[in-house]
Design an enzyme around this catalytic site. Structure first.
Site, PDB file in Angstrom:
ATOM      1  N   LEU A  37      78.187 -44.121-109.921  1.00 31.85           N
ATOM      2  CA  LEU A  37      77.273 -44.240-108.743  1.00 31.85           C
ATOM      3  C   LEU A  37      75.966 -43.528-109.054  1.00 31.85           C
ATOM      4  O   LEU A  37      75.908 -42.401-109.795  1.00 31.85           O
ATOM      5  CB  LEU A  37      77.771 -43.450-107.487  1.00 31.85           C
ATOM      6  CG  LEU A  37      78.899 -44.208-106.619  1.00 31.85           C
ATOM      7  CD1 LEU A  37      79.335 -43.544-105.623  1.00 31.85           C
ATOM      8  CD2 LEU A  37      78.095 -45.596-106.146  1.00 31.85           C
ATOM      9  N   ASP A  38      74.893 -44.294-108.939  1.00 35.68           N
ATOM     10  CA  ASP A  38      73.491 -43.266-109.128  1.00 35.68           C
ATOM     11  C   ASP A  38      73.452 -42.217-108.479  1.00 35.68           C
ATOM     12  O   ASP A  38      74.074 -42.131-107.282  1.00 35.68           O
ATOM     13  CB  ASP A  38      72.502 -44.555-108.776  1.00 35.68           C
ATOM     14  CG  ASP A  38      72.551 -45.779-109.701  1.00 35.68           C
ATOM     15  OD1 ASP A  38      72.918 -45.408-111.016  1.00 35.68           O
ATOM     16  OD2 ASP A  38      71.708 -46.585-109.284  1.00 35.68           O
ATOM     17  N   PRO A  39      72.536 -41.110-108.990  1.00 32.30           N
ATOM     18  CA  PRO A  39      72.228 -40.028-107.862  1.00 32.30           C
ATOM     19  C   PRO A  39      71.984 -40.325-106.381  1.00 32.30           C
ATOM     20  O   PRO A  39      72.410 -39.502-105.627  1.00 32.30           O
ATOM     21  CB  PRO A  39      71.342 -39.305-108.890  1.00 32.30           C
ATOM     22  CG  PRO A  39      71.190 -39.958-110.306  1.00 32.30           C
ATOM     23  CD  PRO A  39      71.822 -41.328-110.059  1.00 32.30           C
TER      24      PRO A  39
END
Length: 302
Positions: A37-39
């Site tokens: 998951l992206d930050p």
């Protein structure tokens, strides 16, 4: 400690940050995850602990569900609000305009991966090239959007929300960007929450604070889902204690001496259990030899 720990990832944490923190809290060095998951994204991040990491390459359910927020009239280099954003249109879009084109983005569709992504090109990550100001040609990829619904849209602010169920490899940022292109106004993602991954939902997920508290009280293992829970789509077969020992030692089982003698398909995969130790692993039938051969072994128990 073996099993699946479902984390509700907060913003500003990378998936690797979460792995590192859980590794420290649990004392378990061997940890993997089922999809980054992206930050700036939040939500369901299943972690595989201990011998469950052996399941990473054979998990059959990689489908995901998301709730995504967006804003029309803007574009960015990252296709979301965290990149270099520029206003590109003052065209006013109605809810009906969006709902009219949504069916075109369901089913099997083609997507071009964004430059700011972990996809590799000639051995280099696209995001590394993008940070150098380099843009390269990317080939379209086929993904599946099982369902796509507009759950909210404010015509005054041109902001809204989508609910998406899709296959592995689908970029929600790209989906919103493509919708903006078709509407001829541009569009960027402003928030992303993953609500389901690999069959686990937000109700199954623990916050980092909950994980910390459980670890401090030596109760984290109680919250692990079993390795077997990753393979619920396969049928189960129970074997005798002697057969279980043979299976765990790498030996194939005689189909005629199991419940599969009543009928099974060639190359069919089964969850293998015994009455004492529970889940042993996965077996695959070979009707040419009349054997249930080992597909993947797991340590007994969780």
């Amino acid at each position: 400690m073996n099993g699946v720990l479902v984390v509700n990832k907060p913003k500003e944490f990378t998936s690797f940050d979460v792995v590192a923190l859980v590794r420290k809290l649990s004392g378990q060095r061997k940890i993997g995850h089922t999809g980054t998951l992206d930050p700036n994204a939040t939500g369901v991040l299943p972690l595989l602990l201990g011998n469950t990491t052996k399941a990473q390459d054979i998990i059959i359910n990689h489908d995901k569900e998301y709730e995504a927020e967006f804003r029309l009239g803007f574009t960015s280099d990252t296709l979301d609000v965290w990149g270099n954003v520029r206003e590109c249109s003052d065209k006013q879009i109605s809810r009906e305009d969006i709902e009219k084109i949504i069916p075109d983005f369901t089913g099997k569709i083609q997507q071009i991966p964004p430059m700011f992504s972990a996809v590799q090109k000639d051995g280099k990550r696209l995001y590394d090239l993008a940070r150098q100001g380099i843009e390269v040609e990317r080939q379209p990829r086929e993904v599946t959007v099982y369902s796509l619904a507009l759950t909210n849209f404010d015509e005054r602010t041109q902001t809204g929300a989508l609910k998406i169920k899709c296959s592995k490899g689908t970029y929600v940022r790209t989906l919103i960007d493509d919708i903006g292109r078709v509407l001829e106004c541009g569009g960027i993602m402003t928030a992303l929450n993953r609500t389901n991954a690999c069959g686990y939902c937000l109700d199954d997920a623990l916050t980092l604070q909950q994980i910390k508290s459980l670890a401090e009280n030596h109760r984290l293992e109680e919250k692990l889902f079993s390795t077997e829970s990753l393979f619920g789509e396969y049928k189960s077969i129970t074997v005798t204690q002697a057969q279980a020992r043979r299976f765990l030692n790498g030996g194939a089982l005689d189909i005629s001496r199991t419940a599969l003698a009543k009928g099974c398909n060639d190359k069919e995969i089964f969850r293998v259990n015994d009455r004492e130790k529970g889940f042993l692993g996965l077996g695959q039938t070979d009707l040419n030899t009349n054997q249930l051969k080992i597909y993947k072994n797991f340590t007994p128990g969780r």
